[in-house]
Design an enzyme around this catalytic site. Structure first.
Site, mmCIF file in Angstrom:
data_model
loop_
_atom_site.group_PDB
_atom_site.id
_atom_site.type_symbol
_atom_site.label_atom_id
_atom_site.label_comp_id
_atom_site.label_asym_id
_atom_site.label_seq_id
_atom_site.Cartn_x
_atom_site.Cartn_y
_atom_site.Cartn_z
ATOM 1 N N CYS A 75 37.690 37.621 53.659
ATOM 2 C CA CYS A 75 36.837 37.300 54.797
ATOM 3 C C CYS A 75 37.645 37.605 56.050
ATOM 4 O O CYS A 75 38.749 38.144 55.965
ATOM 5 C CB CYS A 75 36.316 35.870 54.760
ATOM 6 S SG CYS A 75 37.541 34.609 55.071
ATOM 7 N N CYS A 83 32.129 37.290 53.821
ATOM 8 C CA CYS A 83 31.519 37.280 55.152
ATOM 9 C C CYS A 83 31.050 38.684 55.488
ATOM 10 O O CYS A 83 31.651 39.671 55.056
ATOM 11 C CB CYS A 83 32.453 36.717 56.221
ATOM 12 S SG CYS A 83 33.782 37.778 56.756
ATOM 13 N N CYS A 111 39.007 48.289 54.693
ATOM 14 C CA CYS A 111 40.037 47.538 53.986
ATOM 15 C C CYS A 111 41.259 48.417 53.775
ATOM 16 O O CYS A 111 41.164 49.630 53.747
ATOM 17 C CB CYS A 111 39.527 47.099 52.617
ATOM 18 S SG CYS A 111 38.174 45.930 52.668
#
Length: 136
Positions: free
Chosen positions: A8, A81, A89
């Protein structure tokens, strides 16, 4: 054993709660860690209290950056989220499955103590349901 990374943004509530739930409910089958794109640097006390109130073991959890897990292999990467789901990422090794479990952030809850506790309980229940339905 399958290795799971829960992501998140702040890594202070939802991802911490999911990490602890997966490790407790999936003991022996899953090993989960959590991280954030912009870690808060602390675990929200209400997240810990919520887990403990529901009998979930809270080990040495801490808020940390997803960069700590860069170039590590995971079987599953779960975002909890919406913001983290849309971020780029770091590179994680191996071929992993991605899941997104949109969960409201209880850290932003306002109101009475009971209303704030209810927001944490809602997040807890949503995460627990997803774990039971999709992992166990």
């Amino acid at each position: 054993m399958k290795h799971i990374l829960v992501l998140c943004t702040g890594n202070s509530c939802r991802s911490i709660m999911a990490e602890c739930l997966i490790n407790d409910l999936g003991r022996g089958a899953y090993a989960a860690v959590s991280a954030g794109s912009f870690p808060a640097g602390y675990v929200h006390p209400k997240a810990i209290a919520t887990l403990q109130r529901h009998g979930i073991e809270v080990n040495e959890t801490r808020s940390k950056s997803w960069n700590e897990f860069e170039n590590q292999a995971f079987d599953l990467v779960i975002t909890v989220c919406d913001q983290a789901a849309n971020e780029s990422c770091p590179t994680f090794l191996g071929e992993y499955q991605k899941l997104h479990w949109s969960t409201p952030d209880p850290a932003h809850a306002v109101g009475t103590e009971n209303e704030i506790n209810a927001a944490f309980d809602l997040a807890y229940q949503m995460l627990k349901s997803r774990i039971e339905e999709e992992l166990l």
